[in-house]
Write an enzyme that holds these catalytic residues in place. Structure first.
Site, PDB file in Angstrom:
ATOM      1  CG  ASN A   1      -0.287  -0.095   2.511  1.00  0.00           C
ATOM      2  OD1 ASN A   1       0.771  -0.701   2.653  1.00  0.00           O
ATOM      3  ND2 ASN A   1      -0.879   0.507   3.526  1.00  0.00           N
TER       4      ASN A   1
ATOM      5  CD  GLU B   1       1.517  -0.399  10.642  1.00  0.00           C
ATOM      6  OE1 GLU B   1       0.304  -0.565  10.385  1.00  0.00           O
ATOM      7  OE2 GLU B   1       2.306   0.147   9.880  1.00  0.00           O
TER       8      GLU B   1
ATOM      9  CB  CYS C   1      -2.577  -0.201   8.316  1.00  0.00           C
ATOM     10  SG  CYS C   1      -1.049   0.737   8.446  1.00  0.00           S
TER      11      CYS C   1
ATOM     12  CD  GLU D   1       9.985  -1.014  13.173  1.00  0.00           C
ATOM     13  OE1 GLU D   1      10.654  -0.328  12.375  1.00  0.00           O
ATOM     14  OE2 GLU D   1       9.576  -2.163  12.905  1.00  0.00           O
TER      15      GLU D   1
END
Length: 491
Positions: free
Chosen positions: A160, A259, A293, A472
């Protein structure tokens, strides 16, 4: 040189491109048109092993011991070189994803520069923990932590935001002295390969950055995560794939940073500036065709302004312009593939079967012959659903959202937190105290107030629940990509 418009996109191992094997290849298609961009060389298990061994060799040959200032300088040179080749990266990203040229320029490639420069600064200014321990009797001990590279890191990135998320991981990994083996999505292989050219041009030693192309199971992804000489895995992608990767590395007890997916909520209170909220909601629902996301697929609106927000959001959705990615007036691109479009369409059917009222969208647009083979879908808004419905509980990853009314602040918090995911939330209110209060009660990794997708790259980023594990960003990235050794010296 390999560019996204040439016949082959090749693997990059041990400082050089690998000649492709026509027997192991797959097509890279333009999502906007369905036309062939290039053929991609699929790495076999032997090539993945070669990439991992070259990364280990690069560490042993001195990369891990390179002074921090030299690694930071190399990252800055890489950012400068990307800037010089900016339009090449834009073209590669557009060809792979179909996203509009304005987004590719202003978000994807621009963030790649920022990622390299930010982590060059972070690693150059990072301190180390130290403690002076009183042992009694006039004796003391000095404890200090020495941070060393994690080692060979598998970097697995999604389709994405391919370049943005690739550099978000590669920049801190290299800054900390690691060597990486990158497995980009099979849908978007171009920019990871182009970055190999840049890093070679700026003098990165052979083996420090490797790219292997392929799929997940029984392909490069599985070969990489299952390799016994991988020291850690950083992965962005679906929750199901993340769970599989975790099981793969569990027997060797390797650290992971994940993630994963999201089913994010936006909460809109009736004291909000409606135009400001509508502008933010439009971005959070429809940015990158909903393929972020962090996008909001659940929008909870206080009942007294529900109709106003619904009508305004419909108007803005219908004002989006779907079209050729190279057209500067295009706001919205296609979905990444025909297969993903079928997934999104299946949820449109699920929602309607559950009694959803479609306010706008729900179909496939007619954009003319040139784009007829693309993976297009209309921006879609629903009402009439509840948190019990599948379309409100499961991640769709498209330009869709359910609008749901609420009455009280506590109800809004409960509705927003009623999910297995926990990546992001956005709260829209003009009450400063309420904004702080509600944002802190969201069970998510990042909670915005009166904004969306605003990022501070030095802050911790990640999710909870099915949305991931670990953080992160800034020092959080340094903590993942290094391992500390505590040295204790009695004085």
């Amino acid at each position: 040189m390999t560019t996204p418009r040439e016949a082959w996109i090749r693997n990059y191992v041990d400082g050089g491109f690998v000649d492709p094997d026509p027997e192991r290849s797959f097509e890279n298609l333009d999502p906007a048109t369905g036309q062939l961009v290039a053929r991609v060389h699929e790495a076999d298990i032997a090539l993945v092993d070669r990439a991992v061994r070259s990364a280990r060799r690069a560490l042993d040959n001195g990369w891990a011991d390179t002074p921090v200032r030299e690694r930071a300088a190399l990252l800055r040179r890489a950012a400068d070189r990307i800037e010089e080749r900016f339009e090449e990266f834009v073209a590669a990203e557009m060809a792979d994803t179909g996203k509009p040229i304005t987004q590719a320029r202003e978000l994807d490639v621009a963030r790649a520069l920022t990622n390299f420069r930010t982590f060059a600064d972070v690693v150059a200014s990072a301190g180390q923990e130290s403690f002076l321990t009183d042992l009694g009797g006039g004796r003391q001990a000095l404890n200090y932590a020495v941070r060393k590279p994690l080692g060979v890191v598998a970097v697995i990135v999604p389709w994405n935001l391919p370049l943005l998320l690739l550099t978000w991981k590669v920049a801190p990994a290299l800054a900390c002295g690691n060597a990486v083996v990158v497995k980009p999505s099979e849908e978007t292989p171009s920019t990871a390969t182009l970055l190999a050219e840049v890093l070679e041009e700026v003098g990165l030693p052979a083996g420090v950055y490797n790219v292997v192309h392929g799929f997940g199971g029984n392909s490069a992804g599985e070969f990489l995560t299952d390799h016994p000489d991988i020291d850690g895995v950083t992965f962005t992608g679906s929750s199901a794939t993340g769970s599989h990767v975790m099981k793969t590395v569990a027997p060797r007890v390797r650290p992971v940073s994940f993630e994963l997916g999201g089913k994010n909520a936006a909460v809109v209170f009736d004291d909000v500036d409606i135009d400001e909220a509508l502008a933010g909601l439009t971005r959070s629902v429809f940015a990158n065709t909903g393929q972020v996301c962090l996008c909001a697929e659940r929008v909870y609106v206080q009942r007294s302004i529900f109709d106003d927000i619904a009508a305004g959001l419909v108007e803005r959705a219908e004002g989006l312009r779907l079209g050729r990615p190279a057209d500067a007036t295009t706001t919205t691109g296609p979905l990444i593939s025909q297969a993903h479009r079928e997934k999104v369409r299946s949820y449109l059917e699920i929602a309607e079967q559950a009694g959803a009222k479609v306010l706008t969208g729900g179909g496939i647009p007619d954009l003319g012959a040139e784009l007829a083979g693309g993976s297009w879908i209309e921006p879609t808004l629903w009402t009439g659903l509840t948190n019990a419905d599948r379309a409100v509980r499961e991640e769709i990853f498209g330009p869709v959202a359910a609008l749901i009314p609420f009455d009280t602040e506590q109800e809004a918090i409960s509705l927003a937190n009623d999910t297995e995911y926990g990546l992001a939330a956005a709260v829209w209110t003009n009450d400063l105290r309420r904004g702080h209060r509600v944002a802190q009660q969201m069970r998510v990794g990042i909670s915005w107030v009166n904004t969306w997708f605003t990022r501070e790259l030095r802050s911790p980023f990640g999710g909870a629940g099915l949305s991931g594990i670990g953080r992160e960003g800034g020092e959080s990235s340094l903590h993942f990509y290094t391992e500390p050794t505590n040295v204790c010296v009695q004085l």
